[in-house]
Design an enzyme around this catalytic site. Sequence first.
Site, PDB file in Angstrom:
ATOM      1  N   LYS A 173       0.837  -1.213   0.000  1.00  8.53           N
ATOM      2  CA  LYS A 173       0.000   0.000   0.000  1.00  8.53           C
ATOM      3  C   LYS A 173       0.866   1.256   0.000  1.00  8.53           C
ATOM      4  O   LYS A 173       1.702   1.418   0.873  1.00  8.53           O
ATOM      5  CB  LYS A 173      -0.892   0.006   1.240  1.00  8.53           C
ATOM      6  N   THR A 204      -7.203   9.100   9.008  1.00  5.51           N
ATOM      7  CA  THR A 204      -6.916   7.803   8.376  1.00  5.51           C
ATOM      8  C   THR A 204      -6.706   6.683   9.403  1.00  5.51           C
ATOM      9  O   THR A 204      -6.099   5.666   9.091  1.00  5.51           O
ATOM     10  CB  THR A 204      -5.655   7.910   7.494  1.00  5.51           C
ATOM     11  N   GLY A 206      -7.116   3.460  11.047  1.00  5.80           N
ATOM     12  CA  GLY A 206      -7.784   2.206  10.675  1.00  5.80           C
ATOM     13  C   GLY A 206      -7.927   1.934   9.191  1.00  5.80           C
ATOM     14  O   GLY A 206      -8.625   1.002   8.799  1.00  5.80           O
ATOM     15  N   THR A 207      -7.242   2.705   8.346  1.00  5.85           N
ATOM     16  CA  THR A 207      -7.376   2.458   6.899  1.00  5.85           C
ATOM     17  C   THR A 207      -6.871   1.058   6.520  1.00  5.85           C
ATOM     18  O   THR A 207      -7.462   0.379   5.680  1.00  5.85           O
ATOM     19  CB  THR A 207      -6.618   3.512   6.055  1.00  5.85           C
ATOM     20  N   GLY A 208      -5.767   0.655   7.148  1.00  7.89           N
ATOM     21  CA  GLY A 208      -5.181  -0.653   6.823  1.00  7.89           C
ATOM     22  C   GLY A 208      -6.113  -1.792   7.204  1.00  7.89           C
ATOM     23  O   GLY A 208      -6.324  -2.732   6.430  1.00  7.89           O
ATOM     24  N   CYS A 209      -6.697  -1.706   8.408  1.00  4.57           N
ATOM     25  CA  CYS A 209      -7.625  -2.747   8.882  1.00  4.57           C
ATOM     26  C   CYS A 209      -8.826  -2.820   7.952  1.00  4.57           C
ATOM     27  O   CYS A 209      -9.300  -3.896   7.581  1.00  4.57           O
ATOM     28  CB  CYS A 209      -8.134  -2.414  10.286  1.00  4.57           C
TER      29      CYS A 209
HETATM   30  N1  LIG Z   1      -5.795   9.914   1.338  1.00  5.93           N
HETATM   31  C1  LIG Z   1      -6.140   8.786   0.747  1.00  5.93           C
HETATM   32  N2  LIG Z   1      -6.994   8.757  -0.296  1.00  5.93           N
HETATM   33  C2  LIG Z   1      -7.364   7.613  -0.887  1.00  5.93           C
HETATM   34  N3  LIG Z   1      -6.948   6.388  -0.479  1.00  5.93           N
HETATM   35  C3  LIG Z   1      -6.093   6.325   0.559  1.00  5.93           C
HETATM   36  C4  LIG Z   1      -5.643   7.502   1.239  1.00  5.93           C
HETATM   37  N4  LIG Z   1      -4.791   7.116   2.259  1.00  5.93           N
HETATM   38  C5  LIG Z   1      -4.729   5.775   2.211  1.00  5.93           C
HETATM   39  N5  LIG Z   1      -5.484   5.288   1.178  1.00  5.93           N
HETATM   40  C6  LIG Z   1      -5.687   3.887   0.827  1.00  5.93           C
HETATM   41  O1  LIG Z   1      -6.105   3.215   2.003  1.00  5.93           O
HETATM   42  C7  LIG Z   1      -5.602   1.887   2.015  1.00  5.93           C
HETATM   43  C8  LIG Z   1      -4.834   1.679   3.305  1.00  5.93           C
HETATM   44  O2  LIG Z   1      -3.526   2.174   3.129  1.00  5.93           O
HETATM   45  P1  LIG Z   1      -2.552   2.717   4.249  1.00  5.93           P
HETATM   46  O3  LIG Z   1      -1.186   2.718   3.712  1.00  5.93           O
HETATM   47  O4  LIG Z   1      -3.115   3.992   4.739  1.00  5.93           O
HETATM   48  O5  LIG Z   1      -2.678   1.606   5.337  1.00  5.93           O
HETATM   49  P2  LIG Z   1      -1.957   1.477   6.731  1.00  5.93           P
HETATM   50  O6  LIG Z   1      -0.814   2.416   6.830  1.00  5.93           O
HETATM   51  O7  LIG Z   1      -1.690   0.022   6.937  1.00  5.93           O
HETATM   52  O8  LIG Z   1      -3.124   1.926   7.683  1.00  5.93           O
HETATM   53  P3  LIG Z   1      -3.128   2.059   9.279  1.00  5.93           P
HETATM   54  O9  LIG Z   1      -3.042   3.533   9.457  1.00  5.93           O
HETATM   55  O10 LIG Z   1      -4.470   1.518   9.650  1.00  5.93           O
HETATM   56  O11 LIG Z   1      -1.980   1.288   9.832  1.00  5.93           O
HETATM   57  C9  LIG Z   1      -4.767   1.750   0.753  1.00  5.93           C
HETATM   58  O12 LIG Z   1      -5.540   1.181  -0.272  1.00  5.93           O
HETATM   59  C10 LIG Z   1      -4.405   3.187   0.397  1.00  5.93           C
HETATM   60  O13 LIG Z   1      -4.130   3.322  -0.962  1.00  5.93           O
HETATM   61  C1  LIG Z   2      -6.283  -3.072  17.538  1.00  5.93           C
HETATM   62  C2  LIG Z   2      -5.605  -2.388  16.393  1.00  5.93           C
HETATM   63  N1  LIG Z   2      -5.274  -3.116  15.306  1.00  5.93           N
HETATM   64  C3  LIG Z   2      -4.677  -2.524  14.253  1.00  5.93           C
HETATM   65  C4  LIG Z   2      -4.374  -1.176  14.275  1.00  5.93           C
HETATM   66  C5  LIG Z   2      -3.666  -0.551  13.085  1.00  5.93           C
HETATM   67  O1  LIG Z   2      -4.254   0.553  12.607  1.00  5.93           O
HETATM   68  C6  LIG Z   2      -4.751  -0.434  15.437  1.00  5.93           C
HETATM   69  N2  LIG Z   2      -4.508   0.884  15.546  1.00  5.93           N
HETATM   70  N3  LIG Z   2      -5.361  -1.085  16.470  1.00  5.93           N
END
Ligand SMILES: Nc1ncnc2c1ncn2[C@@H]1O[C@H](COP(=O)(O)OP(=O)(O)OP(=O)(O)O)[C@@H](O)[C@H]1O
Ligand SMILES: Cc1ncc(CO)c(N)n1
Length: 269
Positions: A173, A204, A206-209
């Site tokens: 990502k 943002t 929780g975007t990854g989850c």
């Molecule tokens: N500003 C944005 N606009 C559109 N899509 C986004 C944006 N920021 C993140 N994404 C998308 O959201 C998804 C999650 O990506 P991201 O890299 O933010 O995850 P992460 O860092 O694992 O998240 P977390 O903050 O939960 O650990 C990906 O598909 C990314 O392309």
């Molecule tokens: C419980 C939990 N899982 C994953 C993440 C990653 O965003 C978080 N902040 N908290």
Amino acid sequence: MKTALTIAGSDSSGGAGIQADLKTMIANGVYAMTAITALTAQNTTGVQGIFEVTPEFLEQQIDSVFTDIRPDAVKIGMVSSVGLIESIAKKLKQYEAEKIVVDPVMVATSGSRLISEDAIGALKELLLPMATVLTPNIPETEVLSGMEVKTADDMIAAAKYISETYHCAVLCKGGHQLNDANDLLYRNGDYKWFNGKRIDNPNTHGTGCTLSSAIASNLAKGYDLDTAVERAKAYISGALAAMLDLGQGSGPMDHGFDFRGKGFAEEKA
Ligand SMILES: Nc1ncnc2c1ncn2[C@@H]1O[C@H](COP(=O)(O)OP(=O)(O)OP(=O)(O)O)[C@@H](O)[C@H]1O
Ligand SMILES: Cc1ncc(CO)c(N)n1
């Protein structure tokens, strides 16, 4: 109805972890189940405490789910210690679980660490080879590949290394670190970019989850990996574009954006 299981940690503030997974799975049309690895006392500004379950109790939860309502897909999120990783690997093998999405959670958006150093080795050895798809962000890609990732070409090289070493598809990502909405899927010696429209939203948490649960939901429904990623990115774009603004740090997204405007939320309110 298709079913999905999330094996992850609870986020008391509701934007990430188990809570994000449940909201995402409902919104993506599958029946959602949980096996909780840890409780976190957490909000948009940071993680104030972590209380892990025992490996035995995690196994008990996975047994309860698989012996009754078999999940069509499984998402794995925060798993902070070696014992818990060993339990998950053992149980998913025992039940021959399919369609496994592994989000190698290491650090929360707020900067708090969510995995121990020695657990990273266990994650690589035991969970990565079981993954249908792995969804690291840039810092996680660097840890898993041992390579520096600063450019799109670096993403390709690191994802190739991880995919070939652990025999799984890798969705690297771009996220907040590189190009926001552009993610790279590396699989079977080939790669494909999924380019999303960048949404100017600082919230943002929780975007990854959310992305990994949306992929798992769509795999559960029978979509192939490319389509599942495409649909998951459309869902996360909608949740970000709804511009929810809660809390004092990087706030959560609006997971229910798609319920509104259909009269449902208003009628029930
Ligand atoms: N500003 C944005 N606009 C559109 N899509 C986004 C944006 N920021 C993140 N994404 C998308 O959201 C998804 C999650 O990506 P991201 O890299 O933010 O995850 P992460 O860092 O694992 O998240 P977390 O903050 O939960 O650990 C990906 O598909 C990314 O392309
Ligand atoms: C419980 C939990 N899982 C994953 C993440 C990653 O965003 C978080 N902040 N908290």
